[in-house]
Design an enzyme around this catalytic site. Sequence first.
Site, PDB file in Angstrom:
ATOM      1  N   CYS A   1      -2.296  -9.131 -10.588  1.00 48.34           N
ATOM      2  CA  CYS A   1      -2.261  -7.768 -11.264  1.00 48.34           C
ATOM      3  C   CYS A   1      -1.692  -8.675 -12.478  1.00 48.34           C
ATOM      4  O   CYS A   1      -1.320  -9.506 -13.594  1.00 48.34           O
ATOM      5  CB  CYS A   1      -2.222  -7.131 -10.820  1.00 48.34           C
ATOM      6  N   SER A   2      -0.771  -7.248 -13.257  1.00 48.13           N
ATOM      7  CA  SER A   2       0.272  -7.557 -14.076  1.00 48.13           C
ATOM      8  C   SER A   2       1.539  -6.581 -13.689  1.00 48.13           C
ATOM      9  O   SER A   2       2.147  -6.428 -14.134  1.00 48.13           O
ATOM     10  CB  SER A   2      -0.260  -6.911 -15.477  1.00 48.13           C
ATOM     11  N   CYS A   3       2.335  -6.472 -12.333  1.00 48.10           N
ATOM     12  CA  CYS A   3       3.340  -5.662 -11.632  1.00 48.10           C
ATOM     13  C   CYS A   3       4.438  -7.033 -12.411  1.00 48.10           C
ATOM     14  O   CYS A   3       4.837  -7.778 -13.140  1.00 48.10           O
ATOM     15  CB  CYS A   3       3.519  -6.572 -10.412  1.00 48.10           C
TER      16      CYS A   3
ATOM     17  N   CYS B   1       2.828 -12.213 -12.383  1.00 48.10           N
ATOM     18  CA  CYS B   1       2.354 -11.395 -11.324  1.00 48.10           C
ATOM     19  C   CYS B   1       1.116 -12.235 -11.806  1.00 48.10           C
ATOM     20  O   CYS B   1       0.276 -11.989 -12.284  1.00 48.10           O
ATOM     21  CB  CYS B   1       1.803 -10.212 -11.747  1.00 48.10           C
TER      22      CYS B   1
END
Lengths: 206, 218
Positions: free
Chosen positions: A110-112, A107
């Site tokens: 962000c940090s999905c 991701c």
Amino acid sequence: MAQHDHDEHGSELSETQLRVRALETVLTEKGYIDPAALDLIIQAYETKIGPHTGARVVAKAWHDPAFKRALLDDGSKAVRALGHESRVGDHLVAVENTPARHNIVVCTLCSCYPWDVLGLPPVWYKSAPYRSRAVKDPRGVLADFGVKLPASTEIRVWDSTAETRFLVLPMRPSGTEGWSEERLAQLVTRDAMIGTGLPKPPEEVA
Amino acid sequence: MDGVHDMGGMDGFGKVQPEPNEPVFHAPWEGRVLAMQRSMGYAGAWPIDASRFAQERLAPQAYLGASYYQRWALAMERNLIERGYAGADELSSGHALRSGKPLARKLTPDLATQAMTRGSFYRQAQTPARFKPGDRVRTKNIHPPTHTRLPRYARGRLGVIELVHGCHAFPDTMAVDKGDSPQWLYTVMFEGKELWGPDADPTLKISIDAFEPYLDPA
């Protein structure tokens, strides 16, 4: 909250710790949150929700061709049908590694990450080096993990830019014919389901 | 917005450093931040894209200097203040100085496990899908000053529709409280060379998940 009472005086962390404690106190006093519910959420991530769920999914897909088809067709539906304790939300997509193609999930924005099946993401997954390089130099990223793939293998990077969540279905290691699902699951590492690793070799599992 | 959060393709951040036997949380406060965020989300205080947008609006040096959960905490403080749920004076004093604003619901211990299931982002389609798998599309060259999920490295690029994921809530409007604005969502696949030029790894293919307003037919 005993969790708050770790001694970290003098470090930069203690400032963060105080700030987070202030935040929790304000939200509690305002009636927005219940600290006891917070405890349960933390406990669930520490003890219940983790990559063992994804490993069971992968092992089942290796073991049961009908389940594998169902998983690749509709990840959320197939995993839900297994009735795991961490209930799986919508939008889970399983992507299959083959001798011709290796999948990697990132991701960049962000940090999905597929929390439902892998738990919380490791720090490296959320870090700038991974988020910046995975889409441009995935073979270099794989080298950071000690993974080298044939030069002819297609590298397919999935950037999780929406609420879809991707789970890599790694290739079943050879030499595991006749293994049970439980035994197969022991070969499945978290990184193999992100695409930055490969399953363990069979000789590593008793 | 064109912020430092949009990291795809940037150079200079160095090697990826996996941590053997990494703990779930590196400090107890990290878990508190995560659980507070989940609780406020359950309460309907703001949508997830408003959390993302608040992180994106951190000054670049603050964004890059903060850890993941520190960013979450900073974004939460920002949303609390901007939306009138708490005052900066309360957060700095560490105590409520006024009563709270009403919220739709509250996450109590008996509901905690139930709240762990992710909500669905599917929404009723307003129109038929404009694209189908195999269609060639070009991503728009857009630079909205607000939240978007079209990364810079994939703007103005030629790709192919690979998957159709149904109709979803649209982050670009959700983040700024302009509603769900349901949009079709697609996996769009790009050749490495289309994104990174002729020297790109010829075996590389990259996809993003793109909402229909990001795409033109090509």
